[in-house]
Design a protein around this motif. Structure first.
Motif, PDB file in Angstrom:
ATOM      1  N   LEU A  92      -8.503  -1.762 -11.300  1.00 38.22           N
ATOM      2  CA  LEU A  92      -8.001  -1.351  -9.981  1.00 38.22           C
ATOM      3  C   LEU A  92      -9.121  -0.986  -9.020  1.00 38.22           C
ATOM      4  O   LEU A  92      -8.868  -0.686  -7.859  1.00 38.22           O
ATOM      5  CB  LEU A  92      -7.048  -0.170 -10.140  1.00 38.22           C
ATOM      6  N   SER A  93     -10.349  -0.994  -9.510  1.00 36.22           N
ATOM      7  CA  SER A  93     -11.462  -0.765  -8.596  1.00 36.22           C
ATOM      8  C   SER A  93     -11.712  -1.985  -7.722  1.00 36.22           C
ATOM      9  O   SER A  93     -12.405  -1.901  -6.709  1.00 36.22           O
ATOM     10  CB  SER A  93     -12.734  -0.436  -9.385  1.00 36.22           C
ATOM     11  N   ASN A  94     -11.115  -3.115  -8.088  1.00 40.26           N
ATOM     12  CA  ASN A  94     -11.209  -4.334  -7.290  1.00 40.26           C
ATOM     13  C   ASN A  94     -10.202  -4.237  -6.143  1.00 40.26           C
ATOM     14  O   ASN A  94      -9.002  -4.064  -6.387  1.00 40.26           O
ATOM     15  CB  ASN A  94     -10.903  -5.554  -8.154  1.00 40.26           C
ATOM     16  N   PRO A  95     -10.627  -4.322  -4.884  1.00 40.49           N
ATOM     17  CA  PRO A  95      -9.710  -4.164  -3.747  1.00 40.49           C
ATOM     18  C   PRO A  95      -8.544  -5.145  -3.767  1.00 40.49           C
ATOM     19  O   PRO A  95      -7.418  -4.787  -3.392  1.00 40.49           O
ATOM     20  CB  PRO A  95     -10.611  -4.400  -2.528  1.00 40.49           C
ATOM     21  N   GLN A  96      -8.774  -6.372  -4.215  1.00 43.35           N
ATOM     22  CA  GLN A  96      -7.710  -7.367  -4.258  1.00 43.35           C
ATOM     23  C   GLN A  96      -6.634  -6.977  -5.267  1.00 43.35           C
ATOM     24  O   GLN A  96      -5.431  -7.085  -4.990  1.00 43.35           O
ATOM     25  CB  GLN A  96      -8.287  -8.742  -4.618  1.00 43.35           C
ATOM     26  N   VAL A  97      -7.073  -6.513  -6.423  1.00 44.58           N
ATOM     27  CA  VAL A  97      -6.122  -6.076  -7.447  1.00 44.58           C
ATOM     28  C   VAL A  97      -5.363  -4.850  -6.975  1.00 44.58           C
ATOM     29  O   VAL A  97      -4.140  -4.760  -7.105  1.00 44.58           O
ATOM     30  CB  VAL A  97      -6.855  -5.773  -8.766  1.00 44.58           C
ATOM     31  N   ARG A  98      -6.084  -3.903  -6.401  1.00 42.20           N
ATOM     32  CA  ARG A  98      -5.455  -2.666  -5.940  1.00 42.20           C
ATOM     33  C   ARG A  98      -4.410  -2.939  -4.859  1.00 42.20           C
ATOM     34  O   ARG A  98      -3.312  -2.365  -4.876  1.00 42.20           O
ATOM     35  CB  ARG A  98      -6.540  -1.712  -5.417  1.00 42.20           C
ATOM     36  N   ALA A  99      -4.711  -3.827  -3.927  1.00 39.71           N
ATOM     37  CA  ALA A  99      -3.775  -4.142  -2.857  1.00 39.71           C
ATOM     38  C   ALA A  99      -2.533  -4.841  -3.398  1.00 39.71           C
ATOM     39  O   ALA A  99      -1.402  -4.573  -2.955  1.00 39.71           O
ATOM     40  CB  ALA A  99      -4.456  -5.020  -1.801  1.00 39.71           C
ATOM     41  N   ALA A 100      -2.711  -5.738  -4.362  1.00 38.86           N
ATOM     42  CA  ALA A 100      -1.582  -6.455  -4.935  1.00 38.86           C
ATOM     43  C   ALA A 100      -0.657  -5.514  -5.700  1.00 38.86           C
ATOM     44  O   ALA A 100       0.569  -5.606  -5.600  1.00 38.86           O
ATOM     45  CB  ALA A 100      -2.084  -7.574  -5.852  1.00 38.86           C
ATOM     46  N   VAL A 101      -1.262  -4.603  -6.458  1.00 32.06           N
ATOM     47  CA  VAL A 101      -0.466  -3.641  -7.217  1.00 32.06           C
ATOM     48  C   VAL A 101       0.286  -2.708  -6.279  1.00 32.06           C
ATOM     49  O   VAL A 101       1.466  -2.397  -6.488  1.00 32.06           O
ATOM     50  CB  VAL A 101      -1.360  -2.840  -8.183  1.00 32.06           C
ATOM     51  N   ARG A 102      -0.378  -2.290  -5.234  1.00 32.90           N
ATOM     52  CA  ARG A 102       0.261  -1.388  -4.270  1.00 32.90           C
ATOM     53  C   ARG A 102       1.458  -2.068  -3.606  1.00 32.90           C
ATOM     54  O   ARG A 102       2.522  -1.461  -3.450  1.00 32.90           O
ATOM     55  CB  ARG A 102      -0.753  -0.947  -3.221  1.00 32.90           C
ATOM     56  N   ALA A 103       1.306  -3.330  -3.233  1.00 33.80           N
ATOM     57  CA  ALA A 103       2.392  -4.057  -2.570  1.00 33.80           C
ATOM     58  C   ALA A 103       3.578  -4.271  -3.498  1.00 33.80           C
ATOM     59  O   ALA A 103       4.729  -4.388  -3.038  1.00 33.80           O
ATOM     60  CB  ALA A 103       1.880  -5.393  -2.046  1.00 33.80           C
ATOM     61  N   ALA A 104       3.321  -4.321  -4.797  1.00 36.34           N
ATOM     62  CA  ALA A 104       4.385  -4.571  -5.766  1.00 36.34           C
ATOM     63  C   ALA A 104       4.917  -3.286  -6.391  1.00 36.34           C
ATOM     64  O   ALA A 104       5.674  -3.330  -7.359  1.00 36.34           O
ATOM     65  CB  ALA A 104       3.870  -5.498  -6.868  1.00 36.34           C
ATOM     66  N   THR A 105       4.513  -2.143  -5.845  1.00 34.32           N
ATOM     67  CA  THR A 105       4.931  -0.851  -6.387  1.00 34.32           C
ATOM     68  C   THR A 105       5.938  -0.191  -5.450  1.00 34.32           C
ATOM     69  O   THR A 105       5.724  -0.119  -4.243  1.00 34.32           O
ATOM     70  CB  THR A 105       3.722   0.078  -6.565  1.00 34.32           C
ATOM     71  N   PHE A 106       7.027   0.288  -6.030  1.00 37.06           N
ATOM     72  CA  PHE A 106       8.082   0.929  -5.246  1.00 37.06           C
ATOM     73  C   PHE A 106       8.367   2.316  -5.808  1.00 37.06           C
ATOM     74  O   PHE A 106       8.196   2.567  -7.003  1.00 37.06           O
ATOM     75  CB  PHE A 106       9.355   0.081  -5.282  1.00 37.06           C
ATOM     76  N   GLU A 107       8.796   3.214  -4.932  1.00 38.87           N
ATOM     77  CA  GLU A 107       9.185   4.564  -5.318  1.00 38.87           C
ATOM     78  C   GLU A 107      10.558   4.858  -4.750  1.00 38.87           C
ATOM     79  O   GLU A 107      10.885   4.436  -3.634  1.00 38.87           O
ATOM     80  CB  GLU A 107       8.202   5.615  -4.799  1.00 38.87           C
ATOM     81  N   VAL A 108      11.362   5.566  -5.525  1.00 42.98           N
ATOM     82  CA  VAL A 108      12.649   6.065  -5.039  1.00 42.98           C
ATOM     83  C   VAL A 108      12.456   7.535  -4.691  1.00 42.98           C
ATOM     84  O   VAL A 108      12.068   8.335  -5.547  1.00 42.98           O
ATOM     85  CB  VAL A 108      13.755   5.892  -6.092  1.00 42.98           C
ATOM     86  N   LEU A 109      12.704   7.879  -3.442  1.00 47.06           N
ATOM     87  CA  LEU A 109      12.463   9.233  -2.939  1.00 47.06           C
ATOM     88  C   LEU A 109      13.786   9.932  -2.641  1.00 47.06           C
ATOM     89  O   LEU A 109      14.683   9.350  -2.027  1.00 47.06           O
ATOM     90  CB  LEU A 109      11.613   9.170  -1.672  1.00 47.06           C
ATOM     91  N   VAL A 110      13.877  11.167  -3.073  1.00 47.01           N
ATOM     92  CA  VAL A 110      15.084  11.972  -2.897  1.00 47.01           C
ATOM     93  C   VAL A 110      14.716  13.242  -2.150  1.00 47.01           C
ATOM     94  O   VAL A 110      13.745  13.922  -2.508  1.00 47.01           O
ATOM     95  CB  VAL A 110      15.718  12.338  -4.252  1.00 47.01           C
ATOM     96  N   GLY A 111      15.470  13.565  -1.106  1.00 52.44           N
ATOM     97  CA  GLY A 111      15.159  14.775  -0.353  1.00 52.44           C
ATOM     98  C   GLY A 111      16.309  15.206   0.537  1.00 52.44           C
ATOM     99  O   GLY A 111      17.270  14.462   0.734  1.00 52.44           O
ATOM    100  N   PHE A 112      16.210  16.416   1.062  1.00 54.11           N
ATOM    101  CA  PHE A 112      17.196  16.879   2.035  1.00 54.11           C
ATOM    102  C   PHE A 112      16.980  16.151   3.358  1.00 54.11           C
ATOM    103  O   PHE A 112      15.840  15.907   3.773  1.00 54.11           O
ATOM    104  CB  PHE A 112      17.065  18.390   2.273  1.00 54.11           C
ATOM    105  N   GLN A 113      18.080  15.807   4.022  1.00 53.97           N
ATOM    106  CA  GLN A 113      18.001  15.213   5.350  1.00 53.97           C
ATOM    107  C   GLN A 113      17.822  16.361   6.347  1.00 53.97           C
ATOM    108  O   GLN A 113      18.778  17.011   6.750  1.00 53.97           O
ATOM    109  CB  GLN A 113      19.273  14.418   5.661  1.00 53.97           C
ATOM    110  N   LEU A 114      16.578  16.604   6.731  1.00 54.12           N
ATOM    111  CA  LEU A 114      16.244  17.760   7.560  1.00 54.12           C
ATOM    112  C   LEU A 114      16.215  17.398   9.032  1.00 54.12           C
ATOM    113  O   LEU A 114      15.746  16.316   9.404  1.00 54.12           O
ATOM    114  CB  LEU A 114      14.875  18.318   7.149  1.00 54.12           C
ATOM    115  N   ASP A 115      16.671  18.319   9.862  1.00 58.84           N
ATOM    116  CA  ASP A 115      16.473  18.129  11.301  1.00 58.84           C
ATOM    117  C   ASP A 115      15.059  18.582  11.645  1.00 58.84           C
ATOM    118  O   ASP A 115      14.311  19.085  10.794  1.00 58.84           O
ATOM    119  CB  ASP A 115      17.527  18.892  12.116  1.00 58.84           C
TER     120      ASP A 115
END
Length: 206
Positions: free
Chosen positions: A173-196
């Motif tokens: 992952l120290s290779n910028p090309q590898v790091r960018a590809a992994v980042r683009a293919a990585t997803f997170e599910v985020l849960v939180g309060f809907q704050l005003d």
């Protein structure tokens, strides 16, 4: 949702872990990680609403026991999320119902919002009780092709490395090309309060 909120709780956008059989080999899970964004896991309501004094706090709530279960289908990765909202009110008064809005969002690479669903939970404070809990949940889906790395990148990450190889101790992952590809293919599910805006500003100021 503000992009920096997504980035604030980026769980290692890479999702890599060492393989038990060979410490020089790594593997990547395609399933999205589940997290609570920074400043979105707590909610405070005031009475009167415009006050921010400690003695005006009407109730506080926080997200706890947040869990995610990944179902790997042939076309989609489905993440079922469950969570508990634990709340405390100021006064042990009569029975009271309070609805709190909650979102479940899918983010790509730690800072790109792909989708967002808003639901919520209904808290029931029984007569004389100051505490209440409610269980909630949500679902996020991502197409398998979106989390699939190009074959060349996958080979760089997963190939076996012998200790005597020149790059044996170099993180792929120290290779910028590898790091960018992994980042683009990585997803997170985020849960939180809907704050005003006012509630978010209060959390930021804590």
């Amino acid at each position: 949702m503000k992009p920096w909120i997504l980035a604030g709780l980026a769980l290692s956008a890479l999702g890599l872990s060492a393989c038990n059989q060979n410490p020089l080999r790594v593997k990547r899970s395609p399933c999205p990680a589940v997290a609570v964004p920074l400043h979105a896991g707590q909610l405070t309501r005031f009475d009167p609403a415009q006050s921010r004094n400690a003695d005006a706090i009407d109730l506080t709530a926080q997200l706890v026991d947040v869990r995610g279960a990944c179902i790997e289908g042939s076309d989609y990765l489905i993440t079922d999320v469950s969570f508990t909202v634990a709340a405390q009110r100021r006064d042990a008064g009569p029975r009271r119902e309070v609805y709190l809005p909650v979102f479940v969002a899918l983010a790509q690479g730690g800072n790109v919002l792909v989708s967002k669903q808003q639901s919520g939970v209904m808290l029931v404070f029984e007569e004389g009780a100051t505490r209440a809990e409610a269980r909630g949940g949500g679902r996020a889906e991502v197409h398998r092709s979106a989390v699939t790395l190009p074959a060349e990148i996958q080979e760089r990450i997963s190939r076996e490395r012998r200790p005597d190889e020149p790059d044996a101790l170099i993180d792929p992952l120290s290779n910028p090309q590898v790091r960018a590809a992994v980042r683009a293919a990585t997803f997170e599910v985020l849960v939180g309060f809907q704050l005003d805006d006012a509630s978010l500003a209060y959390n930021l100021g804590k």
